[in-house]
Every structure is written in structure tokens, then in C-alpha cells.
Motif scaffolding. Structure first.
Motif, PDB file in Angstrom:
ATOM      1  N   GLN A  43       0.831  -1.208   0.000  1.00 38.58           N
ATOM      2  CA  GLN A  43       0.000   0.000   0.000  1.00 38.58           C
ATOM      3  C   GLN A  43       0.866   1.259   0.000  1.00 38.58           C
ATOM      4  N   ASP A  47       1.144   4.263  -2.828  1.00 37.25           N
ATOM      5  CA  ASP A  47       1.001   5.699  -2.578  1.00 37.25           C
ATOM      6  C   ASP A  47       2.197   6.474  -3.121  1.00 37.25           C
ATOM      7  N   ALA A  50       2.028   6.690  -6.854  1.00 32.41           N
ATOM      8  CA  ALA A  50       1.051   7.664  -7.345  1.00 32.41           C
ATOM      9  C   ALA A  50       1.607   9.088  -7.267  1.00 32.41           C
ATOM     10  N   GLU A  51       2.257   9.402  -6.137  1.00 28.76           N
ATOM     11  CA  GLU A  51       2.845  10.740  -6.022  1.00 28.76           C
ATOM     12  C   GLU A  51       3.942  10.962  -7.049  1.00 28.76           C
ATOM     13  N   ILE A  60       3.546   6.389 -16.321  1.00 29.13           N
ATOM     14  CA  ILE A  60       2.144   6.162 -15.971  1.00 29.13           C
ATOM     15  C   ILE A  60       1.893   4.686 -15.715  1.00 29.13           C
ATOM     16  N   GLY A  63       3.132   3.385 -12.341  1.00 32.87           N
ATOM     17  CA  GLY A  63       2.269   3.765 -11.234  1.00 32.87           C
ATOM     18  C   GLY A  63       0.990   2.959 -11.186  1.00 32.87           C
ATOM     19  N   MET A  64       0.391   2.755 -12.356  1.00 37.94           N
ATOM     20  CA  MET A  64      -0.834   1.958 -12.407  1.00 37.94           C
ATOM     21  C   MET A  64      -0.563   0.524 -11.968  1.00 37.94           C
ATOM     22  N   LEU A  67      -0.267   0.455  -8.192  1.00 35.73           N
ATOM     23  CA  LEU A  67      -1.584   0.585  -7.563  1.00 35.73           C
ATOM     24  C   LEU A  67      -2.409  -0.685  -7.733  1.00 35.73           C
ATOM     25  N   ASP A  71      -3.896  -2.983  -4.746  1.00 39.75           N
ATOM     26  CA  ASP A  71      -5.331  -3.284  -4.669  1.00 39.75           C
ATOM     27  C   ASP A  71      -5.573  -4.788  -4.632  1.00 39.75           C
ATOM     28  N   LEU A  74      -4.543  -6.372  -1.316  1.00 38.12           N
ATOM     29  CA  LEU A  74      -5.487  -6.097  -0.235  1.00 38.12           C
ATOM     30  C   LEU A  74      -6.753  -6.930  -0.382  1.00 38.12           C
ATOM     31  N   ARG A  75      -7.237  -7.084  -1.617  1.00 42.13           N
ATOM     32  CA  ARG A  75      -8.433  -7.899  -1.822  1.00 42.13           C
ATOM     33  C   ARG A  75      -8.170  -9.351  -1.440  1.00 42.13           C
ATOM     34  N   VAL A  78      -8.251  -9.642   2.321  1.00 43.94           N
ATOM     35  CA  VAL A  78      -9.615  -9.579   2.853  1.00 43.94           C
ATOM     36  C   VAL A  78     -10.329 -10.906   2.637  1.00 43.94           C
ATOM     37  N   ARG A  81      -9.018 -13.496   5.077  1.00 46.02           N
ATOM     38  CA  ARG A  81      -9.587 -13.233   6.390  1.00 46.02           C
ATOM     39  C   ARG A  81     -11.027 -13.737   6.483  1.00 46.02           C
ATOM     40  N   LYS A  89     -16.003 -20.000  12.636  1.00 39.50           N
ATOM     41  CA  LYS A  89     -17.405 -20.122  13.028  1.00 39.50           C
ATOM     42  C   LYS A  89     -17.898 -21.550  12.864  1.00 39.50           C
TER      43      LYS A  89
END
Lengths: 96, 136
Positions: A43, A47, A50-51, A60, A63-64, A67, A71, A74-75, A78, A81, A89
């Protein structure tokens, strides 16, 4: 690119039992911590990328790419998890 | 920017870049519109220097006015985004605006603007995903 890792975990080669008993794998908690730290660093890298694209120090597409990597990682975290919570459960509702 | 706990400095940089790009777009289109004006000086700004200057500036404080005679803080929020005269052109000549240069600058600035918007959208999508799937 990074070399592909983790493929040896699904190979059909059985290792001998004495090796399996004396092998010291990293614990589950260490793996989890390393994975979360890896996602977090991705992450931060996204960032910074991108800056740098805005200030013109980076292309370009790079950077893409950074990113998109952030992304996707992170997906994945998640979803993993969610699976772990679902398994917990299931186990906690098991009648013994 | 609003809450710095979820919006870090990158959002500020991207939004400031969008501001500078929009300002530069206005300058370039003004040059193109005044192509036939005699005595017009074409204006432009350096993107990187303006972005650095705009990022170094402090955001204006929101101060409540306790007296009607106080100066208002609004209206002075326009940063130092004034364009300067681009090059030493002969302003008394009719062709003071080079249309090819202006068109090239316009396209370049347009690509920069779209790229910044796309970066912002992707970061927002990641954040939204983290909020929505974050837990139950």
C-alpha cells in the motif's frame, strides 16, 4: 518479476517421515504477520508511486501497476480473512 | 483535506495536481482563444514548480469573523498559480500565439489530468473495498 513460490507445497512428492518430524517451519502467526506487513508495504509503495507519477518521476504504467498490485493484494488479504472467520465459526458451532 | 486518518498525504498531492492541471488548461485555452488578438501575451505555467509551490503552501485557516470590519479569509485562497509570459515573443506581431505549441501543451495537460483522475479513482476503490468488506 518474483519467482513463483509455493508450488512445491502442492507437489505429490512425499518427503520422508523423519525429515517431516524434524523440520522447523515458521509458525502460523509469523506467516500471518509477514503477510499483513507485506500488504501494508505494498500500500505504501502504491502511494509513493502515485505521487511520483504526478510529479513526473515515474511512468504512468508503472504507477498503475503498483496501484493494481496494492489493490489486488489487499483484496486477497480480505478474502483470506473471510475464509478464516468462516472456518472459525464452523468449528465453534461444532457439537462434540 | 478532511480526515487524515484515512486520507493520507497522497490524496492531497493528487487533488493539488488536479487544481494545477485545471488552471493550466484555462491558461492554454485562453491563449488559443486569443490567437487573433493583437498585442496578446501568451501565458503558461510550469507544472512541477507550481505543484511544489502549492504543496508547500499552508492551507488557509478557517477563522470566524468577530467583527464586520475584519478582513475575510476567503477570496485569498487562490494560490500562486498565476501564469507567466511563456517566452519572449514579439507581442506586436500578429502571430504571437503558436497554435501548434498550444495544442501540444493542451493534449499533454489533458493526459496528465486524466491520469491523475484515474489514480484517485483507483485509490478510492481500494479504500471503499476495505470499508465494505472490512468485517462483520
Amino acid at each position: 518479476m518474483n519467482p513463483l513460490s509455493g508450488v512445491d507445497k502442492i507437489s505429490l512428492v512425499r518427503e520422508p517421515l523423519n525429515l517431516k518430524l524434524t523440520r522447523q517451519d515458521p509458525s502460523f502467526l509469523d506467516r500471518l504477520n509477514a503477510a499483513v506487513k507485506d500488504v501494508n508495504s505494498k500500500q505504501n509503495l502504491g502511494d509513493d508511486a502515485a505521487e511520483k507519477v504526478v510529479t513526473g518521476e515515474l511512468g504512468i504504467h508503472e504507477g498503475m501497476l503498483a496501484l493494481g498490485e496494492a489493490d489486488t493484494s489487499l483484496r486477497l488479504m480480505v478474502q483470506v480473512r473471510s475464509k478464516v472467520m468462516e472456518a472459525y465459526k464452523t468449528i465453534i458451532n461444532m457439537q462434540i | 483535506m478532511s480526515d487524515s486518518r484515512i486520507f493520507n498525504r497522497t490524496y492531497e498531492v493528487l487533488s493539488t495536481s488536479l487544481d494545477v492541471s485545471a488552471r493550466r488548461h484555462n491558461l492554454i485555452t485562453g491563449n488559443i482563444a486569443n490567437m487573433d488578438t493583437i498585442g496578446y501575451e501568451p501565458k503558461d505555467l510550469d507544472f512541477q514548480k507550481t505543484l511544489k509551490r502549492a504543496m508547500a503552501e499552508e492551507p488557509p485557516d478557517k477563522i470566524s469573523r468577530t467583527d464586520a470590519r475584519h478582513f475575510s479569509g476567503a477570496g485569498q485562497t487562490s494560490m500562486s498559480m498565476d501564469g507567466s509570459v511563456s517566452q519572449d515573443v514579439d507581442i506586436h506581431h500578429l502571430d504571437s500565439v503558436n497554435i501548434d505549441t498550444e495544442m501540444a501543451n493542451l493534449v499533454e495537460n489533458n493526459i496528465k489530468y486524466r491520469t491523475t483522475t484515474e489514480l484517485l479513482l483507483r485509490k478510492m476503490a481500494t479504500l471503499r473495498h476495505a470499508i465494505q468488506e472490512g468485517g462483520n
